[in-house]
Enzyme design. Structure first.
Site, PDB file in Angstrom:
ATOM      1  N   ARG A 191     -30.683  -5.512-104.898  1.00 17.62           N
ATOM      2  CA  ARG A 191     -30.732  -4.238-104.155  1.00 17.62           C
ATOM      3  C   ARG A 191     -29.321  -3.738-103.834  1.00 17.62           C
ATOM      4  NH1 ARG A 191     -35.217  -4.782-105.457  1.00 17.62           N
ATOM      5  NH2 ARG A 191     -37.130  -4.192-104.369  1.00 17.62           N
ATOM      6  N   SER A 222     -39.481  -0.769 -98.901  1.00 23.36           N
ATOM      7  CA  SER A 222     -39.015  -1.891 -98.074  1.00 23.36           C
ATOM      8  C   SER A 222     -37.872  -1.418 -97.189  1.00 23.36           C
ATOM      9  CB  SER A 222     -38.498  -3.020 -98.963  1.00 23.36           C
ATOM     10  OG  SER A 222     -39.513  -3.492 -99.803  1.00 23.36           O
ATOM     11  N   GLU A 255     -32.218  -1.886 -95.853  1.00 23.31           N
ATOM     12  CA  GLU A 255     -32.025  -1.635 -97.292  1.00 23.31           C
ATOM     13  C   GLU A 255     -31.720  -0.179 -97.618  1.00 23.31           C
ATOM     14  OE1 GLU A 255     -32.020  -0.751-101.021  1.00 23.31           O
ATOM     15  OE2 GLU A 255     -33.968  -0.279-100.137  1.00 23.31           O
TER      16      GLU A 255
HETATM   17  N1  EPU Z   1     -45.822 -10.988 -96.901  1.00 28.19           N
HETATM   18  C1  EPU Z   1     -46.448 -11.275 -95.722  1.00 28.19           C
HETATM   19  N2  EPU Z   1     -46.698 -10.257 -94.845  1.00 28.19           N
HETATM   20  C2  EPU Z   1     -46.369  -8.973 -95.105  1.00 28.19           C
HETATM   21  C3  EPU Z   1     -45.709  -8.680 -96.328  1.00 28.19           C
HETATM   22  C4  EPU Z   1     -45.441  -9.697 -97.211  1.00 28.19           C
HETATM   23  O1  EPU Z   1     -46.757 -12.418 -95.417  1.00 28.19           O
HETATM   24  O2  EPU Z   1     -46.651  -8.108 -94.281  1.00 28.19           O
HETATM   25  C5  EPU Z   1     -45.576 -12.075 -97.880  1.00 28.19           C
HETATM   26  C6  EPU Z   1     -46.472 -11.916 -99.118  1.00 28.19           C
HETATM   27  O3  EPU Z   1     -47.735 -12.455 -98.906  1.00 28.19           O
HETATM   28  C7  EPU Z   1     -45.689 -12.658-100.161  1.00 28.19           C
HETATM   29  C8  EPU Z   1     -44.241 -12.402 -99.757  1.00 28.19           C
HETATM   30  O4  EPU Z   1     -44.267 -11.985 -98.385  1.00 28.19           O
HETATM   31  O5  EPU Z   1     -45.913 -14.042-100.067  1.00 28.19           O
HETATM   32  C9  EPU Z   1     -43.583 -11.342-100.626  1.00 28.19           C
HETATM   33  O6  EPU Z   1     -44.317 -10.116-100.500  1.00 28.19           O
HETATM   34  P1  EPU Z   1     -44.396  -9.031-101.691  1.00 28.19           P
HETATM   35  O7  EPU Z   1     -44.792  -9.688-102.963  1.00 28.19           O
HETATM   36  O8  EPU Z   1     -45.197  -7.891-101.205  1.00 28.19           O
HETATM   37  O9  EPU Z   1     -42.902  -8.595-101.918  1.00 28.19           O
HETATM   38  P2  EPU Z   1     -41.689  -8.316-100.909  1.00 28.19           P
HETATM   39  O10 EPU Z   1     -40.706  -9.423-101.054  1.00 28.19           O
HETATM   40  O11 EPU Z   1     -42.188  -8.002 -99.556  1.00 28.19           O
HETATM   41  C10 EPU Z   1     -40.288  -7.124-102.732  1.00 28.19           C
HETATM   42  C11 EPU Z   1     -39.527  -5.834-102.881  1.00 28.19           C
HETATM   43  C12 EPU Z   1     -40.474  -4.685-103.128  1.00 28.19           C
HETATM   44  C13 EPU Z   1     -41.263  -4.967-104.391  1.00 28.19           C
HETATM   45  C14 EPU Z   1     -42.021  -6.297-104.190  1.00 28.19           C
HETATM   46  C15 EPU Z   1     -42.779  -6.729-105.427  1.00 28.19           C
HETATM   47  C16 EPU Z   1     -37.498  -6.088-101.546  1.00 28.19           C
HETATM   48  C17 EPU Z   1     -36.744  -5.682-100.329  1.00 28.19           C
HETATM   49  N3  EPU Z   1     -38.729  -5.573-101.693  1.00 28.19           N
HETATM   50  O12 EPU Z   1     -41.081  -6.988-101.557  1.00 28.19           O
HETATM   51  O13 EPU Z   1     -39.681  -3.515-103.337  1.00 28.19           O
HETATM   52  O14 EPU Z   1     -42.178  -3.935-104.678  1.00 28.19           O
HETATM   53  O15 EPU Z   1     -41.073  -7.354-103.887  1.00 28.19           O
HETATM   54  O16 EPU Z   1     -41.870  -7.208-106.344  1.00 28.19           O
HETATM   55  O17 EPU Z   1     -36.972  -6.847-102.353  1.00 28.19           O
HETATM   56  C18 EPU Z   1     -38.683  -1.673-102.224  1.00 28.19           C
HETATM   57  O18 EPU Z   1     -37.597  -2.173-102.504  1.00 28.19           O
HETATM   58  O19 EPU Z   1     -38.777  -0.586-101.602  1.00 28.19           O
HETATM   59  C19 EPU Z   1     -39.899  -2.383-102.601  1.00 28.19           C
HETATM   60  C20 EPU Z   1     -41.116  -1.960-102.242  1.00 28.19           C
END
Ligand code: EPU
Length: 338
Positions: A163, A236, A330
């Site tokens: 990012r 995010s 971010e």
């Molecule tokens: N999780 C929770 N509670 C929540 C949200 C997430 O427990 O409310 C847990 C999920 O269950 C999972 C882990 O956190 O085990 C990761 O969650 P998720 O797969 O939704 O991905 P993320 O790390 O929260 C990142 C990116 C997203 C991207 C997703 C999918 C960043 C800052 N965000 O989110 O990007 O869509 O992975 O690859 O790296 C963005 O940058 O705007 C964005 C949406």
């Protein structure tokens, strides 16, 4: 800081109330250079927007808000298995991903449905479901705000990180990205190891192809993330923090079930999980809230940028107290009083 007469609330997906002294939409290089000359003469800094899906206006800005809206996709070279494309900065990102899939230019499927423009994509090195933009970028074309000079940055020049890029660092607010060159492959090489994507594709008879990945990513995003068209948000709101391996091990012992992902320099923690554990999923501020369906996304319900940043600060303090790690905001933030 004083703003001006130009209303910015419709220019970002968070739709926060704010004004700017001036704004221009320009569709070609001569018009862009003219707008930059106007800003120099008026002594105004320039803030560049695409679709405003990764920007927070925390207050009014004494600046020229500029959008470069040129569109166009050109195949520069087809060389055996690889294809090089030049895409103008004003193209809608998801439209490009869908077009590449149709043409059989592979690599971007996991990045389907990310809001925003092609020109904005390199700034935060967009990434999702196990894939980042960086390896597909051959070059970024830009115009320097200070003097209107054209620049071309190679992938290495862009200093891409998680990012992150030079456009959030040394070149922040210093250039307008005008086009991006991409290098894609004709042979599909689906990346399906991200846990939620792997689960979505499980149980299929045949190995998934690029269209299956594209469809699954679109379905996952629709199910999990709020649509900015109906629920103002900027995706995010925090980066996932990277901690060293010893800290990650200690946290995993203390909190069994804590999601952790391999990352350069240690392990990446899931900020959404940390925020949810602190009780903030669905939490409310003044006209702003933590999205009930995904704790990493802050949403606006008519509040302003100050209220949003106040909620972000409460979250940062709670996560630091409980887990000892700092969450970094971010999106790009403008209009914070000095
Ligand atoms: N999780 C929770 N509670 C929540 C949200 C997430 O427990 O409310 C847990 C999920 O269950 C999972 C882990 O956190 O085990 C990761 O969650 P998720 O797969 O939704 O991905 P993320 O790390 O929260 C990142 C990116 C997203 C991207 C997703 C999918 C960043 C800052 N965000 O989110 O990007 O869509 O992975 O690859 O790296 C963005 O940058 O705007 C964005 C949406």
């Amino acid at each position: 800081m004083t703003g001006g007469a130009e209303d910015l609330s419709a220019l970002t997906t968070l739709r926060l109330p704010a004004t700017a002294r001036a704004r221009r939409d320009v569709a070609d290089l001569p018009a862009l250079r003219q707008a930059l000359a106007f800003a120099r003469t008026a002594g105004l800094p320039v803030i560049v927007l695409g679709e405003g899906s990764n920007v927070v206006f925390a207050g009014d800005v004494d600046a020229l808000v500029l959008r470069y809206t040129a569109t166009g996709r050109t195949v520069l070279a087809e060389d055996g298995d690889s294809v090089t494309l030049r895409v103008a900065a004003g193209e809608h990102w998801h439209t490009l991903v869908a077009w590449c899939l149709e043409r059989g230019y592979h690599g971007l499927e996991n990045l389907a449905l990310i809001p925003g423009t092609v020109g904005a994509a390199p700034i935060q090195n967009i990434g999702a479901y196990g894939v980042e933009l960086a390896p597909f970028v051959q070059a970024v074309h830009a115009v320097r705000i200070a003097d209107g000079e054209a620049l071309t940055l190679s992938r290495a020049d862009c200093a891409f990180g998680y990012r992150d890029s030079i456009f959030k660092g040394a070149l922040r607010d210093a250039v307008v990205i005008t086009a991006v060159d991409f290098r894609l492959q004709r042979t599909p090489a689906p990346v399906t190891d991200y846990p939620s994507l792997r689960d979505a594709l499980a149980g299929r008879a045949a190995a998934p192809g690029p269209r299956d990945v594209f469809d699954a990513v679109v379905a996952l995003r629709r199910a999990r993330l709020p649509d900015p068209a109906t629920t103002p948000n900027a995706g995010s709101f925090f980066k996932n923090p990277v901690v060293d391996t010893a800290t990650a091990d200690r946290l995993a012992d203390a909190y069994p079930g804590m999601p952790q992902f391999a990352a350069a320099g240690g392990r990446k923690l899931a900020a959404g999980w940390l925020i949810e554990q602190c009780g903030f999923r669905g939490a409310e501020g003044e006209g702003v809230a933590v999205h009930p369906g995904h704790a990493l996304v802050l949403i606006s319900r008519g509040g302003d940028g100050r209220a949003l940043l106040a909620l972000a600060q409460r979250i940062q303090d709670a996560v630091a107290d409980r887990f000892g790690c700092r969450l970094e905001i971010e999106p790009r933030v403008y209009g914070v009083a000095a």
